[in-house]
Motif scaffolding. Structure first.
Motif, PDB file in Angstrom:
ATOM      1  N   VAL A  28      -9.885  -3.267  32.041  1.00 44.41           N
ATOM      2  CA  VAL A  28      -8.486  -3.117  31.789  1.00 44.41           C
ATOM      3  C   VAL A  28      -7.691  -1.946  32.101  1.00 44.41           C
ATOM      4  O   VAL A  28      -6.568  -1.837  32.710  1.00 44.41           O
ATOM      5  N   GLU A  29      -8.557  -0.894  31.875  1.00 43.69           N
ATOM      6  CA  GLU A  29      -7.898   0.716  32.349  1.00 43.69           C
ATOM      7  C   GLU A  29      -7.792   0.691  33.674  1.00 43.69           C
ATOM      8  O   GLU A  29      -6.703   1.237  34.195  1.00 43.69           O
ATOM      9  N   THR A  30      -8.804   0.372  34.385  1.00 42.91           N
ATOM     10  CA  THR A  30      -8.687   0.584  35.941  1.00 42.91           C
ATOM     11  C   THR A  30      -7.461  -0.186  36.751  1.00 42.91           C
ATOM     12  O   THR A  30      -7.183  -0.030  37.499  1.00 42.91           O
ATOM     13  N   ALA A  31      -7.348  -1.414  35.918  1.00 43.75           N
ATOM     14  CA  ALA A  31      -6.247  -2.391  36.666  1.00 43.75           C
ATOM     15  C   ALA A  31      -5.074  -1.583  36.275  1.00 43.75           C
ATOM     16  O   ALA A  31      -3.905  -2.094  36.871  1.00 43.75           O
ATOM     17  N   GLY A  32      -4.882  -0.509  35.392  1.00 45.86           N
ATOM     18  CA  GLY A  32      -3.569   0.258  35.326  1.00 45.86           C
ATOM     19  C   GLY A  32      -2.518  -0.357  34.206  1.00 45.86           C
ATOM     20  O   GLY A  32      -1.592  -0.139  34.468  1.00 45.86           O
ATOM     21  N   ILE A  33      -3.290  -1.166  33.321  1.00 44.64           N
ATOM     22  CA  ILE A  33      -2.408  -1.833  32.320  1.00 44.64           C
ATOM     23  C   ILE A  33      -1.920  -0.726  31.313  1.00 44.64           C
ATOM     24  O   ILE A  33      -2.890   0.111  30.696  1.00 44.64           O
ATOM     25  N   LEU A  34      -0.677  -0.463  31.001  1.00 47.33           N
ATOM     26  CA  LEU A  34      -0.219   0.519  29.922  1.00 47.33           C
ATOM     27  C   LEU A  34       0.538  -0.302  29.026  1.00 47.33           C
ATOM     28  O   LEU A  34       1.355  -1.011  29.060  1.00 47.33           O
ATOM     29  N   SER A  35      -0.419  -0.661  27.913  1.00 46.44           N
ATOM     30  CA  SER A  35       0.151  -1.634  26.694  1.00 46.44           C
ATOM     31  C   SER A  35      -0.478  -0.982  25.582  1.00 46.44           C
ATOM     32  O   SER A  35      -1.536  -0.238  25.193  1.00 46.44           O
ATOM     33  N   PHE A  36       0.584  -1.020  24.479  1.00 50.27           N
ATOM     34  CA  PHE A  36       0.305  -0.777  22.986  1.00 50.27           C
ATOM     35  C   PHE A  36      -1.173  -1.300  22.470  1.00 50.27           C
ATOM     36  O   PHE A  36      -1.867  -0.619  21.858  1.00 50.27           O
ATOM     37  N   GLN A  37      -1.480  -2.449  22.798  1.00 47.76           N
ATOM     38  CA  GLN A  37      -2.559  -3.239  22.330  1.00 47.76           C
ATOM     39  C   GLN A  37      -3.734  -2.687  22.751  1.00 47.76           C
ATOM     40  O   GLN A  37      -4.903  -2.623  22.248  1.00 47.76           O
ATOM     41  N   VAL A  38      -3.787  -2.110  24.154  1.00 51.90           N
ATOM     42  CA  VAL A  38      -4.688  -1.285  24.547  1.00 51.90           C
ATOM     43  C   VAL A  38      -5.115  -0.275  24.055  1.00 51.90           C
ATOM     44  O   VAL A  38      -6.346   0.069  23.902  1.00 51.90           O
TER      45      VAL A  38
END
Length: 381
Positions: free
Chosen positions: A189-199
């Motif tokens: 998920v981190e590698t995919a570049g997702i910037l999310s509060f849930q992450v």
């Protein structure tokens, strides 16, 4: 008469300017699939996907899917980089992930019945001493999407399961199958570049699991990763976020609690090696402490529910507020002990001040009507 020719009479126009023109402050011609300026300059041309946004909400900028792997195209990656490297564009829209959650992760999370049991166990145990996930948001919004969770919700559910589940008799090692699967999916998920509060919330729960099971140096490194992720989201100690802008007091309180959780973990892992620099700044005297848990759960806030770091410790404070104050004091103590030889007189005055403050907090923790083992444990450290 190409696609980028604004004079073409049948050209289909977008409703908003493209990302490249917005960042460069150029007058976009809005042709689809690429505007004239991007064609001329050979730039990636990406438009906000307004269909994903609710009425009145800012435009949504798509990012690459978790499951895209090596098939991610350069256009999606370029937009992702623009969103991260140029924070100005975040004033016009939110960076939202796209794509599906892998099947093996869905299997680990379980069906709706499994998720309800897991979430109930989490809120009855982990949430009691590290309350960073809003019950109102979870049961009112997240749980409704748990049947087909997006990657950012799936990793949060997986981390909630990991930290609250009792290991089976066949796999009692803390580095069990579920831990490795969770760690791997979090990295994806981190590698995919997702910037999310849930992450970020998921990362904190994963870090707490590693701290609780003494998985070092991963726990130490994970704290730093959480702090960096919070910085990427623009989260500060005053409860603000540049990307996930809070719309309600409940959301703002949730952001504030996440920031305090990172402070607590950062100061705790610093006990093992004095002199290490902190990865997140010292809480300022005007920073607001976590509110009373019942008020947060009910979405009702009163002025007397909010206290600042400089507020004297008292038994009316919530348990998490006392833990936050204790962590703030621990940071000051660790910083103070690392500079003992510089100014003995200043050292003595600072020592007396910290000693008085710590004893005041201990008295408040001992007289409160809720278990005070957490703030007391930090003070005795």
């Amino acid at each position: 008469m190409g696609l980028g020719n604004a004079s073409w009479p049948y050209a289909k126009l977008a409703k908003q300017v493209c990302a490249s023109c917005k960042v460069s402050k150029r007058k976009c011609t809005k042709e689809l699939p690429r505007c004239s300026l991007c064609v001329k300059k050979d730039l990636v041309c990406q438009y906000a996907q307004s269909a994903r946004s609710s009425p009145g909400s800012p435009p949504v900028w798509s990012q690459p899917s978790v499951t895209d792997g090596d098939q991610q195209n350069t256009q999606a990656l370029s937009v992702q980089n623009v969103l991260f490297l140029d924070s100005r564009i975040l004033h016009y829209g939110r960076a939202m992930p796209c794509g599906a959650t892998p099947g093996h992760v869905i299997d680990l999370i379980g069906d709706a019945h499994d998720i309800k049991i897991m979430s109930s166990r989490f809120f009855d145990t982990i949430q009691y001493w590290m309350p960073i996930v809003s019950k109102r948001s979870f049961y009112g919004h997240h749980l409704q999407q748990s049947s087909s969770p997006r990657p950012e919700l799936a990793i949060l559910l997986l981390c909630m399961k990991l930290i609250s589940e009792v290991p089976s008799d066949d796999d009692q090692s803390p580095k069990n199958t579920l831990y490795h699967a969770t760690k791997q999916f979090y990295q994806e998920v981190e590698t995919a570049g997702i910037l999310s509060f849930q992450v970020l919330q998921a990362g904190i729960l994963l870090c707490l699991y590693e701290i609780g099971h003494a998985i070092y140096p991963s726990a130490f490194l994970s704290v730093g990763a959480c702090a960096r992720y919070a910085h990427a989201l623009g989260i500060t100690g005053d409860g603000r976020s540049q990307i996930n802008r809070p719309l309600t007091w409940v959301e703002q309180e949730e952001i504030r609690r996440v920031w305090w959780a990172i402070v607590v973990m950062d100061r705790f892992v610093g006990l093992g090696c004095r002199g290490r620099s902190f990865v997140i700044e010292h809480p300022q005297p005007h920073f607001i402490l976590p509110a009373e848990e019942a008020a947060w759960d009910n979405g009702i806030i009163k002025n007397n529910n909010l206290n600042t770091v400089s507020h004297p410790s008292e038994n009316q404070m919530s348990k998490f507020a006392l833990v936050a104050q204790a962590a703030s004091l621990l940071g000051q103590v660790l910083e103070h002990t690392s500079t003992l030889a510089t100014n003995p007189k200043l050292h003595e005055d600072k020592f007396k001040q910290l000693d008085r403050t710590i004893h005041a907090l201990m008295n408040a923790a001992e007289t409160t009507n809720i278990p005070a083992c957490d703030p007391l444990a930090i003070c005795f450290r």
